[in-house]
Design a protein around this motif. Structure first.
Motif, mmCIF file in Angstrom:
data_model
loop_
_atom_site.group_PDB
_atom_site.id
_atom_site.type_symbol
_atom_site.label_atom_id
_atom_site.label_comp_id
_atom_site.label_asym_id
_atom_site.label_seq_id
_atom_site.Cartn_x
_atom_site.Cartn_y
_atom_site.Cartn_z
ATOM 1 N N VAL A 1 -45.892 49.098 21.133
ATOM 2 C CA VAL A 1 -44.896 48.725 22.139
ATOM 3 C C VAL A 1 -44.265 47.406 21.711
ATOM 4 N N LEU A 2 -43.137 47.103 22.289
ATOM 5 C CA LEU A 2 -42.406 45.899 21.914
ATOM 6 C C LEU A 2 -43.269 44.645 22.047
ATOM 7 N N ASP A 3 -44.150 44.621 23.021
ATOM 8 C CA ASP A 3 -45.018 43.452 23.206
ATOM 9 C C ASP A 3 -45.978 43.242 22.035
ATOM 10 N N ASP A 4 -46.141 44.252 21.172
ATOM 11 C CA ASP A 4 -46.994 44.109 19.990
ATOM 12 C C ASP A 4 -46.324 43.279 18.895
ATOM 13 N N PRO B 1 -34.494 40.046 18.329
ATOM 14 C CA PRO B 1 -33.758 40.105 19.594
ATOM 15 C C PRO B 1 -34.308 41.240 20.461
ATOM 16 N N ARG B 2 -34.494 40.964 21.717
ATOM 17 C CA ARG B 2 -35.092 41.949 22.625
ATOM 18 C C ARG B 2 -34.344 43.287 22.587
ATOM 19 N N SER B 3 -33.012 43.260 22.604
ATOM 20 C CA SER B 3 -32.257 44.522 22.619
ATOM 21 C C SER B 3 -32.484 45.318 21.333
ATOM 22 N N VAL B 4 -32.588 44.637 20.206
ATOM 23 C CA VAL B 4 -32.834 45.310 18.926
ATOM 24 C C VAL B 4 -34.221 45.958 18.942
ATOM 25 N N GLY B 5 -35.203 45.226 19.421
ATOM 26 C CA GLY B 5 -36.554 45.771 19.506
ATOM 27 C C GLY B 5 -36.643 46.949 20.461
ATOM 28 N N GLU B 6 -35.988 46.832 21.607
ATOM 29 C CA GLU B 6 -36.013 47.929 22.584
ATOM 30 C C GLU B 6 -35.394 49.195 22.003
ATOM 31 N N GLU B 7 -34.252 49.048 21.327
ATOM 32 C CA GLU B 7 -33.590 50.209 20.712
ATOM 33 C C GLU B 7 -34.460 50.821 19.620
ATOM 34 N N GLY C 1 -42.595 37.168 18.348
ATOM 35 C CA GLY C 1 -41.284 36.549 18.198
ATOM 36 C C GLY C 1 -40.140 37.252 18.895
ATOM 37 N N VAL C 2 -40.423 38.168 19.807
ATOM 38 C CA VAL C 2 -39.341 38.833 20.538
ATOM 39 C C VAL C 2 -38.788 37.856 21.576
ATOM 40 N N VAL C 3 -37.467 37.682 21.543
ATOM 41 C CA VAL C 3 -36.812 36.743 22.460
ATOM 42 C C VAL C 3 -35.537 37.368 23.007
ATOM 43 N N ASP C 4 -35.016 36.767 24.065
ATOM 44 C CA ASP C 4 -33.726 37.198 24.589
ATOM 45 C C ASP C 4 -32.675 37.025 23.496
ATOM 46 N N GLU D 1 -33.294 40.724 9.298
ATOM 47 C CA GLU D 1 -34.202 39.643 9.685
ATOM 48 C C GLU D 1 -33.443 38.699 10.611
ATOM 49 N N TYR D 2 -34.072 38.338 11.710
ATOM 50 C CA TYR D 2 -33.431 37.498 12.718
ATOM 51 C C TYR D 2 -34.180 36.176 12.844
ATOM 52 N N TYR D 3 -33.414 35.121 13.147
ATOM 53 C CA TYR D 3 -33.993 33.784 13.253
ATOM 54 C C TYR D 3 -33.371 33.020 14.410
ATOM 55 N N GLU D 4 -34.137 32.054 14.885
ATOM 56 C CA GLU D 4 -33.644 31.104 15.879
ATOM 57 C C GLU D 4 -33.659 29.724 15.237
ATOM 58 N N LEU D 5 -32.515 29.062 15.229
ATOM 59 C CA LEU D 5 -32.433 27.697 14.723
ATOM 60 C C LEU D 5 -33.056 26.780 15.770
ATOM 61 N N VAL D 6 -34.151 26.118 15.412
ATOM 62 C CA VAL D 6 -34.851 25.255 16.365
ATOM 63 C C VAL D 6 -34.699 23.777 16.032
#
Length: 131
Positions: A48-51, A23-29, A54-57, A106-111
């Motif tokens: 940096v976060l862009d490295d 999650p973007r907020s988790v990565g930013e923090e 799988g970073v998503v909103d 660990e974070y996941y997106e159900l696709v």
């Protein structure tokens, strides 16, 4: 998703497919903490976060598995690859020498599958249950 298609062709029903995410907020923090702590670490430069792939909103993340109880084992497993990874918990560097946070959740997106109403904490939730 190709594997799911092939499995379906053999009669298998794959009710859920997840993609690993951050999650973007988790990565930013996490990167903000890294920046604040970098001077006290054995690393010279932070990534940096862009490295991170799988970073998503945040709202795209459907599942979070808390691995805090296993953080030491995860770090030890990473240390076992000393020619590729250097660990200074809760951070690490790969061969690019850019420090990154060592995430313990660990974070996941159900696709594929029915999107849950609230964030799941079990990848097998709903699998095999009567509808």
């Amino acid at each position: 998703m190709r594997a799911v298609e092939l499995a379906a062709g053999l009669g298998w029903d794959i009710p859920k497919v997840y993609w690993n995410r951050v999650p973007r907020s988790v990565g930013e923090e996490a990167f903000a903490r890294l920046d604040a702590n970098l001077a006290g670490l054995p690393f010279e430069k932070a990534g940096v976060l862009d490295d991170v792939p799988g970073v998503v909103d945040d709202e795209r993340v459907t599942t979070a598995i808390d691995g805090t109880a296993h953080a030491a084992a995860k770090a030890a497993a990473m240390r076992a690859h000393a020619t590729q990874i250097t660990v200074a918990e809760p951070y690490f560097v790969l061969s690019n020498d850019l420090a990154q946070p060592l995430f313990t959740t660990e974070y996941y997106e159900l696709v594929r599958g029915e999107r849950p109403e609230k964030r799941e904490s079990d990848l097998f939730s709903g699998v095999g249950e009567a509808s």
